[in-house]
Motif scaffolding. Structure first.
Motif, mmCIF file in Angstrom:
data_model
loop_
_atom_site.group_PDB
_atom_site.id
_atom_site.type_symbol
_atom_site.label_atom_id
_atom_site.label_comp_id
_atom_site.label_asym_id
_atom_site.label_seq_id
_atom_site.Cartn_x
_atom_site.Cartn_y
_atom_site.Cartn_z
ATOM 1 N N ALA A 117 -6.501 -5.371 0.577
ATOM 2 C CA ALA A 117 -6.005 -4.529 -0.507
ATOM 3 C C ALA A 117 -6.428 -5.090 -1.865
ATOM 4 O O ALA A 117 -6.348 -6.304 -2.104
ATOM 5 C CB ALA A 117 -4.492 -4.416 -0.442
ATOM 6 N N SER A 118 -6.850 -4.208 -2.736
ATOM 7 C CA SER A 118 -7.287 -4.629 -4.068
ATOM 8 C C SER A 118 -6.135 -4.630 -5.072
ATOM 9 O O SER A 118 -6.197 -5.314 -6.090
ATOM 10 C CB SER A 118 -8.408 -3.707 -4.573
ATOM 11 N N GLU A 119 -5.091 -3.862 -4.798
ATOM 12 C CA GLU A 119 -3.921 -3.810 -5.680
ATOM 13 C C GLU A 119 -2.781 -4.604 -5.064
ATOM 14 O O GLU A 119 -2.721 -4.777 -3.842
ATOM 15 C CB GLU A 119 -3.480 -2.363 -5.904
ATOM 16 N N PRO A 120 -1.852 -5.094 -5.887
ATOM 17 C CA PRO A 120 -0.704 -5.818 -5.348
ATOM 18 C C PRO A 120 0.074 -4.975 -4.340
ATOM 19 O O PRO A 120 0.297 -3.778 -4.548
ATOM 20 C CB PRO A 120 0.141 -6.114 -6.590
ATOM 21 N N LEU A 121 0.471 -5.618 -3.252
ATOM 22 C CA LEU A 121 1.214 -4.947 -2.193
ATOM 23 C C LEU A 121 2.699 -4.876 -2.562
ATOM 24 O O LEU A 121 3.264 -5.814 -3.123
ATOM 25 C CB LEU A 121 1.046 -5.694 -0.874
ATOM 26 N N VAL A 122 3.306 -3.751 -2.215
ATOM 27 C CA VAL A 122 4.724 -3.536 -2.493
ATOM 28 C C VAL A 122 5.483 -3.507 -1.169
ATOM 29 O O VAL A 122 5.221 -2.667 -0.306
ATOM 30 C CB VAL A 122 4.955 -2.205 -3.240
ATOM 31 N N MET A 123 6.410 -4.450 -1.011
ATOM 32 C CA MET A 123 7.246 -4.482 0.183
ATOM 33 C C MET A 123 8.706 -4.467 -0.237
ATOM 34 O O MET A 123 9.089 -5.095 -1.233
ATOM 35 C CB MET A 123 6.952 -5.725 1.033
ATOM 36 N N VAL A 124 9.524 -3.744 0.511
ATOM 37 C CA VAL A 124 10.960 -3.690 0.254
ATOM 38 C C VAL A 124 11.673 -3.767 1.594
ATOM 39 O O VAL A 124 11.129 -3.349 2.624
ATOM 40 C CB VAL A 124 11.339 -2.389 -0.498
ATOM 41 N N THR A 125 12.856 -4.348 1.592
ATOM 42 C CA THR A 125 13.632 -4.365 2.826
ATOM 43 C C THR A 125 14.329 -3.017 3.008
ATOM 44 O O THR A 125 14.594 -2.294 2.040
ATOM 45 C CB THR A 125 14.714 -5.458 2.819
ATOM 46 N N ALA A 126 14.612 -2.693 4.251
ATOM 47 C CA ALA A 126 15.446 -1.540 4.583
ATOM 48 C C ALA A 126 16.144 -1.874 5.892
ATOM 49 O O ALA A 126 15.611 -2.614 6.724
ATOM 50 C CB ALA A 126 14.621 -0.259 4.713
ATOM 51 N N TYR A 127 17.329 -1.317 6.063
ATOM 52 C CA TYR A 127 18.135 -1.673 7.226
ATOM 53 C C TYR A 127 18.669 -0.451 7.973
ATOM 54 O O TYR A 127 19.337 -0.607 8.989
ATOM 55 C CB TYR A 127 19.317 -2.546 6.800
ATOM 56 N N ASP A 128 18.380 0.750 7.450
ATOM 57 C CA ASP A 128 18.902 1.947 8.094
ATOM 58 C C ASP A 128 17.997 3.142 7.796
ATOM 59 O O ASP A 128 17.010 3.026 7.062
ATOM 60 C CB ASP A 128 20.341 2.237 7.641
ATOM 61 N N TYR A 129 18.343 4.278 8.375
ATOM 62 C CA TYR A 129 17.526 5.488 8.257
ATOM 63 C C TYR A 129 17.406 5.979 6.818
ATOM 64 O O TYR A 129 16.281 6.218 6.345
ATOM 65 C CB TYR A 129 18.128 6.564 9.168
ATOM 66 N N PRO A 130 18.512 6.149 6.071
ATOM 67 C CA PRO A 130 18.344 6.641 4.697
ATOM 68 C C PRO A 130 17.592 5.674 3.794
ATOM 69 O O PRO A 130 16.775 6.086 2.969
ATOM 70 C CB PRO A 130 19.785 6.862 4.204
ATOM 71 N N GLY A 131 17.836 4.371 3.946
ATOM 72 C CA GLY A 131 17.100 3.406 3.146
ATOM 73 C C GLY A 131 15.608 3.464 3.417
ATOM 74 O O GLY A 131 14.778 3.374 2.507
ATOM 75 N N ALA A 132 15.257 3.622 4.692
ATOM 76 C CA ALA A 132 13.852 3.718 5.061
ATOM 77 C C ALA A 132 13.218 4.986 4.501
ATOM 78 O O ALA A 132 12.077 4.980 4.038
ATOM 79 C CB ALA A 132 13.717 3.688 6.583
ATOM 80 N N ARG A 133 13.955 6.098 4.541
ATOM 81 C CA ARG A 133 13.424 7.347 3.991
ATOM 82 C C ARG A 133 13.155 7.211 2.496
ATOM 83 O O ARG A 133 12.129 7.675 1.995
ATOM 84 C CB ARG A 133 14.404 8.501 4.241
ATOM 85 N N HIS A 134 14.068 6.572 1.782
ATOM 86 C CA HIS A 134 13.874 6.371 0.349
ATOM 87 C C HIS A 134 12.638 5.515 0.087
ATOM 88 O O HIS A 134 11.832 5.811 -0.802
ATOM 89 C CB HIS A 134 15.100 5.681 -0.262
ATOM 90 N N ALA A 135 12.499 4.426 0.852
ATOM 91 C CA ALA A 135 11.371 3.518 0.643
ATOM 92 C C ALA A 135 10.047 4.212 0.930
ATOM 93 O O ALA A 135 9.085 4.071 0.167
ATOM 94 C CB ALA A 135 11.529 2.280 1.523
ATOM 95 N N GLU A 136 9.992 4.958 2.021
ATOM 96 C CA GLU A 136 8.739 5.637 2.350
ATOM 97 C C GLU A 136 8.412 6.713 1.320
ATOM 98 O O GLU A 136 7.259 6.846 0.892
ATOM 99 C CB GLU A 136 8.810 6.256 3.747
ATOM 100 N N ALA A 137 9.417 7.467 0.893
ATOM 101 C CA ALA A 137 9.180 8.509 -0.106
ATOM 102 C C ALA A 137 8.699 7.919 -1.427
ATOM 103 O O ALA A 137 7.948 8.565 -2.167
ATOM 104 C CB ALA A 137 10.451 9.331 -0.324
#
Length: 273
Positions: free
Chosen positions: A11-31
């Protein structure tokens, strides 16, 4: 489109990672378009209410990771191997990592440390097609042995140990290394020495990516802001205010209104008297 390991490594740009622990959190992160989601064993602290990550089990991780995968089917998913699941030999580590991949749909696992035993595990997993993310610096699973949740790498011995550990993880086959709570200049040196991406948390701006805990960046907790985190919202305060408003309306019989109620015809009601 979900990122692949080679894509992340190049990757040429900085990678963005966030934790998630449930379905709604994951949906927010992916969106929001993050590059990676980590189901961290930090769920022990922020979701399950433990004082540390040590009590988190493999079943806990699998349960939460399955929910996260359902919420983020198109995002690269990394799952922590919790304490004790990779410390009793490569056979146990392989068995547990396979369980995680098969039962959650994760793309990679993450483990902490760079002892000879951990490096053996990284090598075996990588050679058998399981991508591994390493982790050096502050390691929450064994923080007690490090003197608590403190910045690591400030003295020469600790800094050298962190640098050498990161290099050894890369050599063993890790596709990325998390650097937690170390001086920014040390993180920059490690990032320059490694060919694989470094993911920083409390490690300065020169890492090739950053990770934050979902609950920290959204301000879901009271108290002083953590040194290694930044709040981008105050959802905890908003949640408390919303629940308090709801409670006031219920006690004043202002909720529910007609808008939240259903009707019955007069003739049907009349037959019930």
């Amino acid at each position: 489109m979900k990122r692949s390991v080679p894509d992340l490594m190049n990757a040429s740009e900085p990678l963005v990672m966030v934790t998630a622990y449930d379905y709604p959190g994951a949906r927010h992160a992916e969106a929001a378009g993050v590059d990676l989601i980590l189901v961290g064993d930090s769920l022990g602290n922020v979701v399950l209410g433990y004082d540390s990550t040590a009590p988190v089990t493999l079943d806990d991780m699998i349960h939460h990771a399955r929910a996260v995968r359902r919420g983020a089917p198109n995002t690269f998913l990394v799952v922590d191997l919790p304490f004790g699941t990779y410390h009793t030999g490569v056979t146990d580590a392989m068995r547990n990592a396979v369980r995680v991949i098969q039962q959650t749909g994760a793309d990679a696992v993450k483990l902490e440390g760079a002892t000879p035993e951990v490096l053996d595990v990284v090598g075996v997993l990588a050679r058998n097609g399981i991508p591994v993310m390493g982790h050096v610096g502050l390691m929450p699973q064994t923080a007690t042995a490090q003197g608590g949740l403190k910045v690591q790498g400030r003295d020469e011995a600790s800094a050298r140990r962190t640098l050498e550990g990161a290099l050894a993880l890369e050599a063993a086959g890790a596709f990325s290394v998390v650097l937690e709570a170390i001086p920014a200049r040390l993180a920059r040196l490690i990032t320059e020495r490694l060919h694989v991406p470094t993911i920083g948390i409390g490690a300065g701006v020169h890492c090739r990516g950053q990770v934050l805990v979902y609950h920290d960046l959204l301000g879901l907790y009271e108290g002083e802001e953590k040194k290694l985190a930044k709040r981008y919202a105050e959802l905890g305060k908003e949640a408390r205010e919303a629940i308090a408003a709801y409670a006031r309306e219920v006690r004043a019989r202002e909720f529910p209104t007609k808008d939240q109620s259903f009707v019955m015809k007069d003739d049907v009601l009349g037959k019930l008297y």
